[in-house]
Design an enzyme around this catalytic site. Sequence first.
Site, mmCIF file in Angstrom:
data_model
loop_
_atom_site.group_PDB
_atom_site.id
_atom_site.type_symbol
_atom_site.label_atom_id
_atom_site.label_comp_id
_atom_site.label_asym_id
_atom_site.label_seq_id
_atom_site.Cartn_x
_atom_site.Cartn_y
_atom_site.Cartn_z
ATOM 1 N N GLY A 62 27.635 3.136 9.391
ATOM 2 C CA GLY A 62 26.371 2.411 9.283
ATOM 3 C C GLY A 62 25.556 2.534 10.552
ATOM 4 O O GLY A 62 25.649 3.549 11.254
ATOM 5 N N GLU A 63 24.725 1.517 10.836
ATOM 6 C CA GLU A 63 23.823 1.489 12.009
ATOM 7 C C GLU A 63 22.713 2.525 11.906
ATOM 8 O O GLU A 63 21.898 2.650 12.811
ATOM 9 C CB GLU A 63 24.588 1.763 13.323
ATOM 10 C CG GLU A 63 25.727 0.849 13.622
ATOM 11 C CD GLU A 63 26.466 1.212 14.925
ATOM 12 O OE1 GLU A 63 26.048 2.156 15.619
ATOM 13 O OE2 GLU A 63 27.459 0.531 15.234
ATOM 14 N N GLY A 64 22.717 3.320 10.836
ATOM 15 C CA GLY A 64 21.788 4.446 10.741
ATOM 16 C C GLY A 64 22.362 5.735 11.301
ATOM 17 O O GLY A 64 21.671 6.752 11.369
#
Lengths: 332, 332
Positions: B298-300
């Site tokens: 995640g987190e981009g």
Amino acid sequence: MKKELQHKIDFKTKPQGALGQLEELALQIGQIQNTLTPELKNPTFLVFAADHGLTEEKISTFPKEVTFQMVMNFLYGGAAINVFCNQHDITLKIVDAGVDYDFPDTYKLINAKIAHGTKNSLKEPAMSTNECEQALAKGAELVKAEAAAGCNVIGFGEMGIGNTSAAALIMQKITKLPIEQCVGAGTGLDNDGIDHKTEVLRKVTQKHNVTAPKDILAAVGGLEIAMMCGAMLEAKKQNMLILVDGFIATSAFMVANEIDKSIKDNAVFGHVSNEQGHKRMIEYLGVKPILNMGLRLGEGTGAALAYPLIKSSIEFLNKMASFEDAGVSESN
Amino acid sequence: MKKELQHKIDFKTKPQGALGQLEELALQIGQIQNTLTPELKNPTFLVFAADHGLTEEKISTFPKEVTFQMVMNFLYGGAAINVFCNQHDITLKIVDAGVDYDFPDTYKLINAKIAHGTKNSLKEPAMSTNECEQALAKGAELVKAEAAAGCNVIGFGEMGIGNTSAAALIMQKITKLPIEQCVGAGTGLDNDGIDHKTEVLRKVTQKHNVTAPKDILAAVGGLEIAMMCGAMLEAKKQNMLILVDGFIATSAFMVANEIDKSIKDNAVFGHVSNEQGHKRMIEYLGVKPILNMGLRLGEGTGAALAYPLIKSSIEFLNKMASFEDAGVSESN
């Protein structure tokens, strides 16, 4: 070092294993360099160009002249590999391993020409044992110079109209798969073209009864493939990280792997190519390429495109905070 | 423009189609920007953070505090998304969409807090209709500001302990797949943990009889997911290129896609995640992610790691020579 590296990777601020293949790359590169803080120094790509006598048998959609025309395009900076190397600050050098064209001495090209292309392997060995040894030695010499200049990560590309045929032949001789499973569309043959290419290559495999890796290379290979193979073997000796591109580069790697089975430790495969035999080469070698984007261009482009991801593996290892650094709670 | 772009792509010095998915990306981005010479301007990632009331049900291996601790880590530059954005010259901004922690005003954090986390969706809707609308509107407002400042390519990341549960619930409500096919290990649950999570989420899906996209978002979503959804919808209105990350970002995209089916035209999917439901989301949407590296952070991060490849598609379109430019013969 493996245990310490794995510990460092596991205690970065992320769930264990959450960076997937990047974690495997970080572990591999850390082990190669035997350090918790690996670096990629002076990334360099060598693109080897050569012609193929087998093009007489009409096994490619492009005329043979495209080899030297594309070398010109490399020198002018207009090819895909120029664009991607520029994008990623990779030094690119073009090597004439055996193009059937005499380039003026003033060109910014490494002259390593062994011959004006290979012979037609349907009729005789593509190169003599001596030519093959010369090509291997020259590839090694070029890589030794890069290592001496401080490069520790090297990629290899190629240009040679007809060279998917040479690669398929090498693949067949090493894997012993049916020739149909080794032959593909190359630069864009239609089904009739692939059938014709397959029949030509079947006859070539029958003509040459070779099993030793260098004998295979000499009988059915290419000068650019032989030089790349020598370059890869030297890169392993120099303990560099070796970036392997697609179908043709992997055929060179397969020969190198027969000669030195430890070479896989230092190799990263940039991508799996759309050229159908490549997937089977990858399975045969038991390796895990980074990209799968339907590329089939060669020149080293797949390896160059994967380079920022390889760099990301080093960046996270060197720059991310650990749970302890950041005061983040660990999992239960 | 599609025809002209395809012509430009086809006459670059390479066999037609040889750059695979990069050619599709070049075509897509050229069409979005309606030009033969697209540009990626001021690439920016917004990372939305929020907490989830459902964590009371022990559906994550990490304690809830990790949400705010990781926000701190983002602000200090120690997380994976910081490292990858730095590597690729991407501007990174962190947005508090609903973290259950009061950050000092002096922190370099965009304060868009709608609430101190969602409610426990096993017991009541995660957010009120009003909170959901506020989150959507705030996401849109933030993107409008980026567009006004000259950004035309935007990625979205998230942080929120418990948010693979919210994403799985959204996925189930939209795709109507069995909940088992939507639930995964998240940050690292073992099989017992996944079984427990599945049973909790099954009860949540049974509790909320919702079908309209915003009702789904409010009942079972998260504040970071709702804000990201609003941000994506606005990015489409602003005709930006939208970089979609993994499982949670794709759940936000699925809601946005229910609201505006044309949003897919502007979206590029960075990767397919190792979180098992993501592959099915990708199939449901009928899209083609760039990377498949077993990431699940995640987190981009998956979108940020794919960014140089997106850039490569523009670079080859703008910088490679054509057959005519380079004097290279075409195929027969």
